[in-house]
Design an enzyme around this catalytic site. Structure first.
Site, mmCIF file in Angstrom:
data_model
loop_
_atom_site.group_PDB
_atom_site.id
_atom_site.type_symbol
_atom_site.label_atom_id
_atom_site.label_comp_id
_atom_site.label_asym_id
_atom_site.label_seq_id
_atom_site.Cartn_x
_atom_site.Cartn_y
_atom_site.Cartn_z
ATOM 1 N N GLU A 186 49.442 1.729 59.864
ATOM 2 C CA GLU A 186 48.390 1.828 60.906
ATOM 3 C C GLU A 186 47.075 2.427 60.414
ATOM 4 O OE1 GLU A 186 50.277 3.911 64.154
ATOM 5 O OE2 GLU A 186 51.553 2.198 64.621
ATOM 6 N N ASN A 221 51.957 -1.830 56.947
ATOM 7 C CA ASN A 221 52.491 -2.119 58.283
ATOM 8 C C ASN A 221 51.461 -1.744 59.349
ATOM 9 O OD1 ASN A 221 54.997 -2.795 59.800
ATOM 10 N ND2 ASN A 221 54.909 -0.678 60.534
ATOM 11 N N HIS A 253 54.328 -5.336 68.715
ATOM 12 C CA HIS A 253 54.541 -4.720 70.034
ATOM 13 C C HIS A 253 53.676 -5.500 71.030
ATOM 14 C CE1 HIS A 253 56.756 -1.355 68.408
ATOM 15 N NE2 HIS A 253 55.790 -1.087 67.560
ATOM 16 N N GLU A 286 58.656 -4.367 64.159
ATOM 17 C CA GLU A 286 58.936 -3.477 65.303
ATOM 18 C C GLU A 286 58.874 -4.256 66.609
ATOM 19 O OE1 GLU A 286 56.457 0.054 65.195
ATOM 20 O OE2 GLU A 286 56.620 0.227 63.021
ATOM 21 N N ASP A 343 58.916 -5.790 70.076
ATOM 22 C CA ASP A 343 59.312 -5.652 71.482
ATOM 23 C C ASP A 343 58.254 -6.368 72.310
ATOM 24 O OD1 ASP A 343 57.269 -3.654 71.412
ATOM 25 O OD2 ASP A 343 58.709 -2.021 71.536
HETATM 26 C C1 XIL Z 1 57.581 5.432 67.838
HETATM 27 C C2 XIL Z 1 59.009 5.816 68.214
HETATM 28 O O1 XIL Z 1 59.648 4.677 68.745
HETATM 29 C C3 XIL Z 1 59.002 6.941 69.217
HETATM 30 O O2 XIL Z 1 60.314 7.431 69.408
HETATM 31 C C4 XIL Z 1 58.099 8.086 68.738
HETATM 32 O O3 XIL Z 1 58.003 9.045 69.782
HETATM 33 C C5 XIL Z 1 56.725 7.583 68.374
HETATM 34 O O4 XIL Z 1 56.840 6.556 67.403
HETATM 35 N N1 XIL Z 1 54.391 2.185 65.544
HETATM 36 C C6 XIL Z 1 55.241 2.680 64.586
HETATM 37 C C7 XIL Z 1 56.472 3.401 65.007
HETATM 38 O O5 XIL Z 1 55.025 2.453 63.392
HETATM 39 O O6 XIL Z 1 56.835 4.423 64.094
HETATM 40 C C8 XIL Z 1 56.350 3.964 66.387
HETATM 41 O O7 XIL Z 1 57.625 4.511 66.774
HETATM 42 C C9 XIL Z 1 55.887 2.908 67.358
HETATM 43 C C10 XIL Z 1 54.542 2.371 66.963
#
Ligand code: XIL
Length: 299
Positions: free
Chosen positions: A127, A169, A206, A235, A237
């Site tokens: 990020e 990432n 996401h 990741e 969702d």
């Molecule tokens: C999130 C987790 O799911 C949570 O439990 C935590 O509180 C915050 O982080 N991008 C990422 C992940 O790279 O590490 C994040 O995970 C979600 C967004």
């Protein structure tokens, strides 16, 4: 095939999930995760605050719980994440400049040494780009330590564990038309041209009403792959978990030879960091949702 992992393996890919160490005592959770997935990402346990809570004092107890569960259940592990503006321990938050730079290097070396030869892909940097239309780097203590912090992180990581694929990432980089996507593309192109060791790009994926899935995601994956890196959905969702969108993301990965696999960010909706969006493949009781069947059919 009858599970996501086995179905993905038919094309040489994997299907993974995020695992939380605190849930490994929940038998519904472990039976679904053990059955369906063949790649694991620690949801929080390999982050900087968890693995180096005090400077120079590494703690892998929670990370190892996730790692050992994965390996004992026949799964491989993605490492997440070594250099990030978020979930930094307090001591790192208060560092800047050359001392932060050295701390980042020491952190990468410490964590990667512990897992040397055991992690298939590391999210070396997470990020680093700003949201919105600027195409700029995200402001952070790491960015203020010098614009070269990302390539220093990758060079450090390559030396620490040459067997791991090294990934960049990020989120909101799935739509080819977004400025953030273009900024990430320019960085990866530059790294490949200059020989900075990068092997893969992770697309968090996401998806929600604010940053929805667009069918040009496949173009994005193809364009990055054409630079000479692997790509992965890291990741996933999707707000409301529409079956058709889950199927489309799955087909997008399968359409790109260099797409290594897909990871969803949790098992059941109740395990999600955005549980109110019911974004995952299993409901709160552990039942398969329509999106599950859509993904399995698409694999
Ligand atoms: C999130 C987790 O799911 C949570 O439990 C935590 O509180 C915050 O982080 N991008 C990422 C992940 O790279 O590490 C994040 O995970 C979600 C967004």
């Amino acid at each position: 095939e009858s599970t996501l992992g086995a179905a993905a393996a038919q094309s040489g890919r994997y299907f993974g999930t995020a695992i939380a160490s605190g849930k490994l005592g929940d038998s519904t959770y472990t039976s679904i995760a053990g059955r369906e997935f063949n790649m694991v990402t620690a949801e929080n346990e390999m982050k900087i605050d968890a693995t180096e809570p005090q400077r120079g004092q590494f703690n892998f107890s929670s990370a190892d719980r996730v790692y050992n569960w994965a390996v004992q259940n026949g799964k491989r592990v993605r490492g997440h994440t070594l250099a990030w503006h978020s979930q930094q321990p307090g001591w790192m938050q208060s560092l800047s400049g050359s001392s932060l730079r050295q701390a980042m290097i020491d952190h990468i070396n410490g964590v990667m040494a512990h897992y040397k030869g055991k992690i298939v892909q590391w999210d070396v940097v997470n990020e680093a780009f700003a949201d919105g239309s600027s195409g700029a780097r995200r402001d952070s203590n790491l960015q203020r330590s010098g614009n070269d912090w990302i390539e220093v992180a990758f060079r450090t990581a390559r030396a620490a564990d040459p067997s791991a694929k090294l990934c960049y990432n990020d989120y909101n980089v799935e739509n080819w038309n977004w400025a953030k996507t273009q900024a990430m593309y320019s960085m990866v192109r530059d790294f490949k041209q200059r020989g900075v060791p990068i092997d893969c790009v992770g697309f968090q994926a996401h998806f929600n009403s604010g940053s929805p899935y667009d069918s040009n995601f496949r173009t994005t994956l193809q364009n990055f792959a054409a630079l000479g890196v692997d790509v992965a959905v890291t990741e996933l969702d999707i707000q409301g978990a529409p079956a058709s969108t889950y199927a489309n993301v799955t087909k997008d990965c399968l359409a790109v030879e260099r797409c290594l696999g897909i990871t969803v960010w949790g098992v059941r909706d109740s395990d999600s960091w955005r549980s109110e969006q019911t974004p995952l493949l299993f409901n709160n009781s552990g039942g398969k949702k329509a999106a599950y069947t859509a993904v399995l059919d698409a694999l």
